[in-house]
Design a protein around this motif. Structure first.
Motif, PDB file in Angstrom:
ATOM      1  N   ASP A 183     -32.964  19.641 -94.750  1.00  0.00           N
ATOM      2  CA  ASP A 183     -32.865  19.540 -93.108  1.00  0.00           C
ATOM      3  C   ASP A 183     -33.960  20.604 -92.509  1.00  0.00           C
ATOM      4  O   ASP A 183     -33.847  21.605 -92.381  1.00  0.00           O
ATOM      5  N   PRO A 184     -34.956  19.577 -92.067  1.00  0.00           N
ATOM      6  CA  PRO A 184     -36.122  20.358 -91.423  1.00  0.00           C
ATOM      7  C   PRO A 184     -35.491  21.001 -90.070  1.00  0.00           C
ATOM      8  O   PRO A 184     -36.186  21.834 -89.549  1.00  0.00           O
ATOM      9  N   SER A 185     -34.465  20.591 -89.612  1.00  0.00           N
ATOM     10  CA  SER A 185     -34.112  21.208 -88.449  1.00  0.00           C
ATOM     11  C   SER A 185     -33.601  22.445 -88.336  1.00  0.00           C
ATOM     12  O   SER A 185     -33.299  23.373 -87.346  1.00  0.00           O
ATOM     13  N   LEU A 186     -33.393  22.837 -89.788  1.00  0.00           N
ATOM     14  CA  LEU A 186     -32.774  24.337 -89.957  1.00  0.00           C
ATOM     15  C   LEU A 186     -33.790  25.217 -89.895  1.00  0.00           C
ATOM     16  O   LEU A 186     -34.907  25.035 -90.867  1.00  0.00           O
ATOM     17  N   THR A 187     -34.015  26.190 -89.020  1.00  0.00           N
ATOM     18  CA  THR A 187     -34.888  26.977 -88.935  1.00  0.00           C
ATOM     19  C   THR A 187     -34.517  28.737 -89.442  1.00  0.00           C
ATOM     20  O   THR A 187     -33.675  28.949 -89.033  1.00  0.00           O
ATOM     21  N   ASN A 196     -30.637  34.029 -86.427  1.00  0.00           N
ATOM     22  CA  ASN A 196     -29.872  33.130 -86.814  1.00  0.00           C
ATOM     23  C   ASN A 196     -28.683  33.699 -87.895  1.00  0.00           C
ATOM     24  O   ASN A 196     -28.983  33.294 -89.065  1.00  0.00           O
TER      25      ASN A 196
END
Ligand SMILES: [Zn+2]
Length: 84
Positions: free
Chosen positions: A23-27, A32
């Motif tokens: 999941d590239p949206s997970l940073t 976080n």
């Protein structure tokens, strides 16, 4: 005399895929906290890569983020043993 040796093998049936690669949206960010909490155990220790299933690159970034979050008092510290 019975030679009964039980070997407990810790086998993971499923091949774990790195969550961050999938999941590239997970940073990975030290802010976080909710995400980072998923990668520490109840003692506040960072989970091993075998347990998380992360790739080397993301695991490294994750540990850095967790360590940073600890300094910022977002995550609990474990002062007992520090294995680097
Ligand atoms: Zn990865």
């Amino acid at each position: 005399m019975e030679n009964n040796v039980t070997i407990k093998k810790r086998v993971f049936p499923r091949k774990k895929i790195c969550r961050f690669c999938a999941d590239p949206s997970l940073t990975i960010d030290y802010k976080n906290v909710d995400l980072l909490k998923g990668f520490i155990n109840e003692k506040g220790m960072i989970l091993h890569r075998r347990q998380t299933g992360n790739c080397a690159f993301h695991q490294r970034r994750l540990t850095t983020a967790i360590k940073r979050a600890r300094i910022m008092a977002l995550l609990p510290f474990i002062a007992d043993v520090e294995i680097e």
